[in-house]
Design an enzyme around this catalytic site. Structure first.
Site, PDB file in Angstrom:
ATOM      1  CG  ASP A   1      -1.346 -20.271   4.574  1.00 53.93           C
ATOM      2  OD1 ASP A   1      -0.714 -19.789   5.514  1.00 53.93           O
ATOM      3  OD2 ASP A   1      -0.893 -21.186   3.859  1.00 53.93           O
TER       4      ASP A   1
ATOM      5  CE1 TYR B   1      -4.518  -1.150   0.650  1.00 46.61           C
ATOM      6  CE2 TYR B   1      -3.116  -3.075   0.860  1.00 46.61           C
ATOM      7  CZ  TYR B   1      -4.358  -2.519   0.663  1.00 46.61           C
ATOM      8  OH  TYR B   1      -5.446  -3.330   0.493  1.00 46.61           O
TER       9      TYR B   1
ATOM     10  CE  LYS C   1       2.226 -18.071   2.718  1.00 43.85           C
ATOM     11  NZ  LYS C   1       1.644 -19.358   3.184  1.00 43.85           N
TER      12      LYS C   1
ATOM     13  CG  ASP D   1      -7.750  -4.193   2.456  1.00 39.39           C
ATOM     14  OD1 ASP D   1      -8.891  -4.076   2.950  1.00 39.39           O
ATOM     15  OD2 ASP D   1      -7.427  -3.659   1.387  1.00 39.39           O
TER      16      ASP D   1
END
Length: 413
Positions: free
Chosen positions: A276, A158, A225, A300
């Site tokens: 995940d 972002y 992640k 988000d």
């Protein structure tokens, strides 16, 4: 300081003294109506806030609203989507209520939402997700969802550092990577950078832990992640844990220290989950999660997914907070196809305003506003987005607002 707007009479600005907000009984609060359904939901929320404040404090406190401009409405006035007047107004007032803004996909201007957060250094995007009785949620365990997501707001993809696939800049970067690092990218590759810093990571973790302490939350989970992106999201986890140990060592305990044992009384559990797996677990065991800290993009995704568990974005509030400055907004979009039809659900905007009331220390009004909304929804007096799932006649935006105000006044007597 202001070119085309001026502060309203009868109000005072919030000040900062000793690192804390000093709130007068009549604070000036800027509001941005936003695009699409924004004007309808923002003005409905303001009416609910006014009723909650009046009922809670019997006329001794009052918000003095100040309209400022951003997005499509600002362009014909200022020639820009984000005028300096608006930035200066929010900096001066310390808080603002904001409606949803339109962001083009693939072309056009970059997100005004993101620009506001970055230019005002609103580094903590706070998104509470909690079930409201009466909402037809699709999830078996909806009533067990009570999560606060702390999304880092200024970095990650972002940050907007990217180059179009056929630009000269992208060609230079591909050539540089090939020459200097023997990294071969396809010639038609767009390129983006993903910065994650120790500074930004530590301060979002600090904000989340302070929130957990203030609101008696029991767990803070770092979502990342890092098994794949080791030096960005991997270090997000490392730096977050580092901050927790250094600054909150007497208040936290880490999952690996427990070895399957119970969390000691008075301690906050700090743990982490791969992104995940996090998505899997908020569905299968949402009761295990309380405060979740994430990089920008993960947050988000996760906040929208979590909102779906309890009934959708129409009831999902948000806050963007920095050091003694905050902007409060729903997390849903501008829904232009519903604009001007008096059918939009103002709940998410009103709940965002409730977070704003908490932020300035007006907890009684915040609680009353939430109770008024919850009572209205529980009685199946709802707007079309909820009514269609219940098979009942919907209320208009105006009618729903009136019902909430009735309940606020009744509950506050």
């Amino acid at each position: 300081m202001f070119q085309k707007i001026k502060p309203p009479e009868g109000g005072e600005f919030i000040k900062v003294e000793g690192g804390k907000l000093v709130v007068p009984p009549n604070p000036i609060v800027p509001y941005i109506e936003g695009d699409g359904i924004g004007p309808e939901v923002v003005n409905a929320a303001r009416k609910m806030v006014d009723a909650a404040v009046e009922t809670s404090y019997k006329g001794e406190r009052k918000i003095v609203w100040w309209k400022v401009y951003a997005g499509i409405e600002a362009e014909p006035i200022y020639g820009t989507l984000l005028p300096e007047d608006t930035l200066n107004a929010i900096k001066t007032a310390r808080v603002a209520l904001k409606g949803p803004m339109t962001t083009p996909i693939g072309s056009g201007w970059r997100s005004v939402n993101v620009a506001l957060r970055q230019l005002l250094d609103l580094y903590a995007n706070i998104r509470p997700v909690k079930y409201i009785k009466g909402i037809p949620a699709p999830h078996k365990y909806a009533d067990k969802v009570d999560i606060i997501i702390f999304r880092e707001n200024t970095e990650d993809v972002y940050a907007g550092i990217e180059w179009k696939y056929d630009s000269p800049e992208a060609a230079k970067i591909r050539e540089f990577l090939k020459k200097e690092f023997n990294i071969q990218l396809r010639e038609d590759s767009g390129i983006g950078l993903k910065p994650i810093s120790r500074f930004a990571t530590r301060r979002i973790m600090r904000a989340a832990l302070n929130w957990a302490i203030e609101y008696n939350r029991k767990r803070v989970t770092v979502m990342h992640k890092g098994n794949i992106m080791k030096y960005t999201e991997g270090y997000f986890k490392i730096w977050a844990f580092e901050l927790a140990k250094e600054e909150f060592g007497d208040k936290v305990v880490f999952e690996e220290e427990l070895q399957g044992g119970e969390v000691p009384e008075g301690k906050i559990l700090v743990n982490d989950r791969i992104a995940d797996n996090m998505f899997n677990q908020i569905i299968t065991r949402p009761w295990d999660y309380d405060v979740i800290v994430t990089p920008n993009l993960n947050g988000d995704y996760l906040s929208d997914a979590a909102a779906a568990l309890v009934g959708g974005l129409g009831i999902a509030p948000g806050a963007n907070v920095g050091d003694n400055i905050g902007m409060f907004e729903p997390i849903h979009g501008s829904a232009p196809k519903y604009a001007g039809k008096n059918v939009a659900n103002p709940t998410a905007t009103a709940l965002s305003a409730a977070i704003m009331l908490d932020y300035i220390g007006w907890h009684e009004a915040a609680d009353l506003l939430r109770k008024g909304i919850e009572e209205t929804i529980a009685s199946h007096k709802v707007t079309q987005d909820i009514a269609r799932h219940l098979g009942i006649e919907p209320l208009s935006t105006t009618e729903f607002t009136e019902e909430v105000i009735k309940n606020i006044k009744r509950l506050g007597t």
